[in-house]
Design a protein around this motif. Structure first.
Motif, mmCIF file in Angstrom:
data_model
loop_
_atom_site.group_PDB
_atom_site.id
_atom_site.type_symbol
_atom_site.label_atom_id
_atom_site.label_comp_id
_atom_site.label_asym_id
_atom_site.label_seq_id
_atom_site.Cartn_x
_atom_site.Cartn_y
_atom_site.Cartn_z
ATOM 1 N N ARG A 23 0.836 -1.200 0.000
ATOM 2 C CA ARG A 23 0.000 0.000 0.000
ATOM 3 C C ARG A 23 0.875 1.257 0.000
ATOM 4 O O ARG A 23 0.719 2.141 -0.840
ATOM 5 C CB ARG A 23 -0.920 -0.017 1.222
ATOM 6 N N THR A 24 1.807 1.325 0.964
ATOM 7 C CA THR A 24 2.666 2.508 1.058
ATOM 8 C C THR A 24 3.578 2.630 -0.159
ATOM 9 O O THR A 24 3.771 3.731 -0.696
ATOM 10 C CB THR A 24 3.508 2.443 2.339
ATOM 11 N N TYR A 30 3.210 6.251 -7.156
ATOM 12 C CA TYR A 30 2.274 6.919 -8.067
ATOM 13 C C TYR A 30 1.932 8.358 -7.686
ATOM 14 O O TYR A 30 1.412 9.101 -8.520
ATOM 15 C CB TYR A 30 0.974 6.102 -8.161
ATOM 16 N N LEU A 31 2.206 8.793 -6.454
ATOM 17 C CA LEU A 31 1.862 10.160 -6.070
ATOM 18 C C LEU A 31 2.529 11.226 -6.949
ATOM 19 O O LEU A 31 1.899 12.252 -7.247
ATOM 20 C CB LEU A 31 2.205 10.401 -4.598
ATOM 21 N N PRO A 32 3.796 11.044 -7.383
ATOM 22 C CA PRO A 32 4.398 12.073 -8.243
ATOM 23 C C PRO A 32 3.603 12.333 -9.525
ATOM 24 O O PRO A 32 3.679 13.436 -10.081
ATOM 25 C CB PRO A 32 5.790 11.512 -8.541
ATOM 26 N N ILE A 200 -10.538 4.681 1.349
ATOM 27 C CA ILE A 200 -9.591 4.355 0.276
ATOM 28 C C ILE A 200 -9.223 2.888 0.473
ATOM 29 O O ILE A 200 -8.464 2.537 1.381
ATOM 30 C CB ILE A 200 -8.329 5.235 0.283
ATOM 31 N N GLU A 201 -9.785 2.036 -0.350
ATOM 32 C CA GLU A 201 -9.582 0.597 -0.191
ATOM 33 C C GLU A 201 -8.156 0.198 -0.584
ATOM 34 O O GLU A 201 -7.404 0.979 -1.167
ATOM 35 C CB GLU A 201 -10.582 -0.168 -1.054
ATOM 36 N N ASN A 202 -7.800 -1.046 -0.251
ATOM 37 C CA ASN A 202 -6.567 -1.625 -0.769
ATOM 38 C C ASN A 202 -6.754 -1.923 -2.256
ATOM 39 O O ASN A 202 -7.832 -1.715 -2.823
ATOM 40 C CB ASN A 202 -6.195 -2.880 0.017
ATOM 41 N N GLY A 203 -5.721 -2.432 -2.895
ATOM 42 C CA GLY A 203 -5.824 -2.699 -4.326
ATOM 43 C C GLY A 203 -4.684 -3.579 -4.804
ATOM 44 O O GLY A 203 -3.969 -4.190 -4.009
ATOM 45 N N THR A 400 -4.277 5.696 -5.490
ATOM 46 C CA THR A 400 -3.381 6.833 -5.265
ATOM 47 C C THR A 400 -4.004 8.125 -5.765
ATOM 48 O O THR A 400 -3.808 9.193 -5.171
ATOM 49 C CB THR A 400 -2.027 6.596 -5.962
ATOM 50 N N ARG A 401 -4.767 8.038 -6.831
ATOM 51 C CA ARG A 401 -5.483 9.221 -7.318
ATOM 52 C C ARG A 401 -6.442 9.732 -6.239
ATOM 53 O O ARG A 401 -6.576 10.950 -6.040
ATOM 54 C CB ARG A 401 -6.238 8.871 -8.602
#
Length: 416
Positions: A23-24, A30-32, A200-203, A400-401
């Motif tokens: 998750r982290t 993807y945050l960038p 915000i679920e896992n994925g 992440t979006r």
């Protein structure tokens, strides 16, 4: 304009295992793409019991601060003071992480702070840094910190409850990974505080699956038995396979299943000795069950992609939780049999995905019936699959979006 977020997480490479890592790691990867530069504050590797080979994501500053595991580093003859393990065994991390976090704040001037449970000390660090800096804090709670009888130690339960209360009062948002956890938290803290709650679920990580498609999977024979795979930890209480073994023994003794046509592979259960003891109580089950060792994540995904069927276990005492592997199972797009309580979030998520092959984990007769029905659906290629569009919505990139949008909102608030 690029913004920065200070991410406080115990679960991070080179630690081996645990869904929290993925998750982290996906958030930092993807945050960038959404205008957020992560800065990771985690523990020194000595705090981990198991070290893996996975590298940190590129272009992500990672600071590792002082931390000890009380059970290994502060124990005398296997015993240690209870005070040194409150709210968890890594409370010493707080001593190193708060000064380190303040240095990172002065150097990078982040726009938000994010912390990840289930290591409660991460929330304590974030709470301290939020109070000292006024920077908005997002608490990624994922699963409940407090529940009926959890944590079992009353003192730890009180401390967890206090941390949860502080998050609900001071964090810009508290994030849960399931609808049930979100609802339970809202009920505990009232409607006003519930406005802070976000789902915000896992994925699953698509890049990991693309990589896994080139990885070697364990060898199988095209004429071999149908292999039903459970990949990951089987907790004795939360995923008790006792009734499943009873069902297998019954089907084996009745001649409805045989080793030549069916195999249940339990990969990386982490409790093999317990499972062997359970199987001894159900003569016949052992003929159909294979206990398999752990695999690197890439190879574990490759095995899912090649399995005849996938098995998911979740007991009623975890109705507010969804196993992180559910999302990887959906992406693997293989027939899926779930043994879970019909009233829980796990069964609800599967029904929403169009998966109706669900049995009761605590009912051996129902398991036997649902397993035979599942095998028949697989043989006739009628086992239900999730729609591609729904699978895509569960990707880590999509999650992440959601987090980036939440960070945007939090950073736009006036400093406290």
């Amino acid at each position: 304009m690029v913004k920065r977020v200070l991410m406080i997480a115990y679960h991070y490479p080179p630690m081996s295992g645990g869904s929290g890592i993925h998750r982290t790691l996906a958030f930092t990867r993807y945050l960038p793409q959404h205008g957020w530069q992560p800065l990771v504050l985690t523990v020194h590797p000595r705090a981990y019991e198991d070290i893996g080979a996975e590298d940190d994501p590129p272009h992500v500053p990672v600071h590792r601060s002082f931390a000890l595991d009380s059970s290994r580093h502060l124990a005398l003859r296997g015993r240690y003071l209870e005070l040194l393990a409150q709210p968890d065994r890594w409370i010493s991390w707080w001593l190193g992480a708060v000064p380190a976090g303040l240095r990172l704040i002065r150097k990078y001037r982040p726009d938000a702070i994010w912390s990840s449970y289930p290591i409660a000390t991460a929330h304590l660090i974030a709470l301290s840094l939020h109070r000292l800096s006024g920077i908005p804090w997002i608490a990624d709670q994922r699963d409940p910190m407090v529940d009926t009888g959890y944590p079992p130690d009353p003192r730890r339960r009180r401390i967890h409850g206090w941390i949860e209360q502080q998050a609900m009062r001071q964090a810009a948002a508290v994030v849960c990974a399931t609808p049930g956890a979100l609802q339970r938290l809202g009920q505990r803290h009232g409607c006003a505080n519930a406005q802070r709650l976000v789902l915000i679920e896992n994925g699953y990580d698509e890049s990991s699956f693309i990589d896994a498609e080139t990885a070697p999977a364990p060898a199988t024979s095209p004429n071999g038995p149908f292999t039903l795979l459970h990949s990951g930890v089987i907790y004795p209480s939360e995923r008790d396979p006792g009734p499943l073994f009873a069902a297998l023994a019954k089907l084996r003794n009745e001649g409805r299943l045989a080793p030549s046509d069916f195999r249940l592979r339990l990969r990386a259960s982490a409790h093999d000795d317990h499972l062997r003891a359970l199987m001894q109580r159900h003569p016949g089950a052992a003929d159909l069950v294979e206990l398999a060792p752990p695999l690197p994540h890439r190879e574990a995904l490759a095995e899912m992609l090649g399995a005849d069927g996938l098995l998911l276990l979740q007991a009623a005492n975890c109705n507010d939780q969804i196993p992180a592997k559910l999302y990887e199972y959906l992406r693997a797009d293989r027939p899926l049999l779930a043994l879970a309580d019909a009233a829980g979030d796990t069964a609800a998520a599967l029904r929403h995905a169009g998966i109706h092959t669900i049995g009761q984990l605590d009912n051996a007769s129902d398991i036997a019936a649902q397993l035979m029905r599942f095998l028949q659906l697989c043989r006739t290629k009628q086992a239900p699959r999730a729609a591609p569009s729904l699978i895509l919505s569960h990707s880590r990139a999509a999650r992440t979006r959601q987090l980036a949008a939440l960070l945007d909102r939090a950073s736009a608030q006036e400093p406290t």
